[in-house]
Scaffold this active site. Sequence first.
Site, PDB file in Angstrom:
ATOM      1  N   HIS A   1     -16.418  19.215  22.086  1.00  0.00           N
ATOM      2  CA  HIS A   1     -16.746  17.833  22.454  1.00  0.00           C
ATOM      3  C   HIS A   1     -17.372  17.153  21.249  1.00  0.00           C
ATOM      4  O   HIS A   1     -18.061  17.800  20.459  1.00  0.00           O
ATOM      5  CB  HIS A   1     -17.745  17.802  23.624  1.00  0.00           C
ATOM      6  CG  HIS A   1     -18.342  16.441  23.844  1.00  0.00           C
ATOM      7  ND1 HIS A   1     -17.694  15.461  24.564  1.00  0.00           N
ATOM      8  CD2 HIS A   1     -19.488  15.882  23.384  1.00  0.00           C
ATOM      9  CE1 HIS A   1     -18.434  14.356  24.549  1.00  0.00           C
ATOM     10  NE2 HIS A   1     -19.523  14.590  23.847  1.00  0.00           N
TER      11      HIS A   1
ATOM     12  N   LYS B   1     -17.352  24.422  23.707  1.00  0.00           N
ATOM     13  CA  LYS B   1     -17.275  24.525  25.170  1.00  0.00           C
ATOM     14  C   LYS B   1     -17.099  25.980  25.637  1.00  0.00           C
ATOM     15  O   LYS B   1     -16.805  26.879  24.827  1.00  0.00           O
ATOM     16  CB  LYS B   1     -16.128  23.648  25.670  1.00  0.00           C
ATOM     17  CG  LYS B   1     -16.358  22.149  25.422  1.00  0.00           C
ATOM     18  CD  LYS B   1     -15.277  21.301  26.082  1.00  0.00           C
ATOM     19  CE  LYS B   1     -15.537  19.818  25.861  1.00  0.00           C
ATOM     20  NZ  LYS B   1     -14.581  18.969  26.605  1.00  0.00           N
TER      21      LYS B   1
ATOM     22  N   TYR C   1     -22.277  13.828  31.310  1.00  0.00           N
ATOM     23  CA  TYR C   1     -20.982  13.135  31.417  1.00  0.00           C
ATOM     24  C   TYR C   1     -21.037  11.973  32.410  1.00  0.00           C
ATOM     25  O   TYR C   1     -20.000  11.587  32.952  1.00  0.00           O
ATOM     26  CB  TYR C   1     -19.897  14.121  31.845  1.00  0.00           C
ATOM     27  CG  TYR C   1     -19.337  14.975  30.713  1.00  0.00           C
ATOM     28  CD1 TYR C   1     -18.635  14.407  29.654  1.00  0.00           C
ATOM     29  CD2 TYR C   1     -19.484  16.357  30.720  1.00  0.00           C
ATOM     30  CE1 TYR C   1     -18.102  15.182  28.637  1.00  0.00           C
ATOM     31  CE2 TYR C   1     -18.944  17.152  29.712  1.00  0.00           C
ATOM     32  CZ  TYR C   1     -18.256  16.543  28.666  1.00  0.00           C
ATOM     33  OH  TYR C   1     -17.719  17.318  27.663  1.00  0.00           O
TER      34      TYR C   1
ATOM     35  N   ASN D   1     -10.692  22.213  26.338  1.00  0.00           N
ATOM     36  CA  ASN D   1     -10.257  21.727  25.027  1.00  0.00           C
ATOM     37  C   ASN D   1     -11.235  22.083  23.904  1.00  0.00           C
ATOM     38  O   ASN D   1     -11.289  21.426  22.873  1.00  0.00           O
ATOM     39  CB  ASN D   1      -9.945  20.221  25.075  1.00  0.00           C
ATOM     40  CG  ASN D   1     -11.149  19.373  25.372  1.00  0.00           C
ATOM     41  OD1 ASN D   1     -12.211  19.881  25.708  1.00  0.00           O
ATOM     42  ND2 ASN D   1     -10.995  18.061  25.258  1.00  0.00           N
TER      43      ASN D   1
ATOM     44  N   GLU E   1     -26.505  11.339  23.518  1.00  0.00           N
ATOM     45  CA  GLU E   1     -26.111  12.751  23.680  1.00  0.00           C
ATOM     46  C   GLU E   1     -27.024  13.689  22.880  1.00  0.00           C
ATOM     47  O   GLU E   1     -27.371  14.777  23.354  1.00  0.00           O
ATOM     48  CB  GLU E   1     -24.645  12.926  23.269  1.00  0.00           C
ATOM     49  CG  GLU E   1     -23.700  12.230  24.237  1.00  0.00           C
ATOM     50  CD  GLU E   1     -22.229  12.399  23.891  1.00  0.00           C
ATOM     51  OE1 GLU E   1     -21.913  12.999  22.841  1.00  0.00           O
ATOM     52  OE2 GLU E   1     -21.397  11.934  24.691  1.00  0.00           O
TER      53      GLU E   1
HETATM   54  P1  CMP Z   1     -14.620  15.463  26.134  1.00  0.00           P
HETATM   55  O1  CMP Z   1     -14.411  14.950  24.761  1.00  0.00           O
HETATM   56  O2  CMP Z   1     -15.694  16.490  26.316  1.00  0.00           O
HETATM   57  O3  CMP Z   1     -14.935  14.222  27.116  1.00  0.00           O
HETATM   58  C1  CMP Z   1     -14.639  14.249  28.483  1.00  0.00           C
HETATM   59  C2  CMP Z   1     -13.829  15.423  28.884  1.00  0.00           C
HETATM   60  O4  CMP Z   1     -13.156  15.347  30.121  1.00  0.00           O
HETATM   61  C3  CMP Z   1     -12.718  15.618  27.881  1.00  0.00           C
HETATM   62  O5  CMP Z   1     -13.249  16.082  26.653  1.00  0.00           O
HETATM   63  C4  CMP Z   1     -11.803  16.601  28.599  1.00  0.00           C
HETATM   64  O6  CMP Z   1     -12.159  17.932  28.356  1.00  0.00           O
HETATM   65  C5  CMP Z   1     -12.093  16.307  30.084  1.00  0.00           C
HETATM   66  N1  CMP Z   1     -10.922  15.820  30.786  1.00  0.00           N
HETATM   67  C6  CMP Z   1     -10.321  16.460  31.802  1.00  0.00           C
HETATM   68  N2  CMP Z   1      -9.278  15.751  32.262  1.00  0.00           N
HETATM   69  C7  CMP Z   1      -9.193  14.648  31.499  1.00  0.00           C
HETATM   70  C8  CMP Z   1      -8.313  13.528  31.471  1.00  0.00           C
HETATM   71  N3  CMP Z   1      -7.295  13.405  32.328  1.00  0.00           N
HETATM   72  N4  CMP Z   1      -8.534  12.571  30.545  1.00  0.00           N
HETATM   73  C9  CMP Z   1      -9.584  12.672  29.679  1.00  0.00           C
HETATM   74  N5  CMP Z   1     -10.448  13.711  29.660  1.00  0.00           N
HETATM   75  C10 CMP Z   1     -10.255  14.687  30.552  1.00  0.00           C
END
Ligand code: CMP
Length: 138
Positions: free
Chosen positions: A115, A9, A49, A112, A126
């Site tokens: 992904h 990311k 998403y 984070n 995806e």
């Molecule tokens: P990812 O695995 O990319 O899938 C969805 C993303 O939404 C997740 O990682 C997080 O980076 C983001 N996200 C932000 N806020 C939340 C939340 N409260 N719960 C889950 N995902 C979140």
Amino acid sequence: MEKTLAILKPDAVERNLIGKILERIEGKGFKVAAMKMAQLSQCEAKGFYDVHKERPFFGDLTSYMSSGPVVLLVLSRDNAIKEWRDLMGATNPADAAEGTIRKDFAVNIEKNSTHGSDAPDTAAFEISYFFSQTEIVG
Ligand code: CMP
């Protein structure tokens, strides 16, 4: 061999963590079957998403994912979907286990670092969202 989609990311790319994360990926026995950099538009991030479109964080998530370059990867190994999720750690780095990528590198639940697809059907969607068949080896 199973395939999964991984994204490094914007926070990871911005902090020059591409090499460190790829080292962990290759060290865990994954083969890189495809890899490219991209700068997503918010529209492309929204399409990717789409499953989260009703969630309160959808706008922030798609703004963030289009805020800087990302690395898109197709990873291949046995049990790739689960193995990549285990290597990443929990979505929220505050909950992530010691030694996981998110524990070591992630900033917060939004930034984070990585992904990964969560199931075979989402992995198929995806991977095809970002890569054509001719871009994937193996
Ligand atoms: P990812 O695995 O990319 O899938 C969805 C993303 O939404 C997740 O990682 C997080 O980076 C983001 N996200 C932000 N806020 C939340 C939340 N409260 N719960 C889950 N995902 C979140």
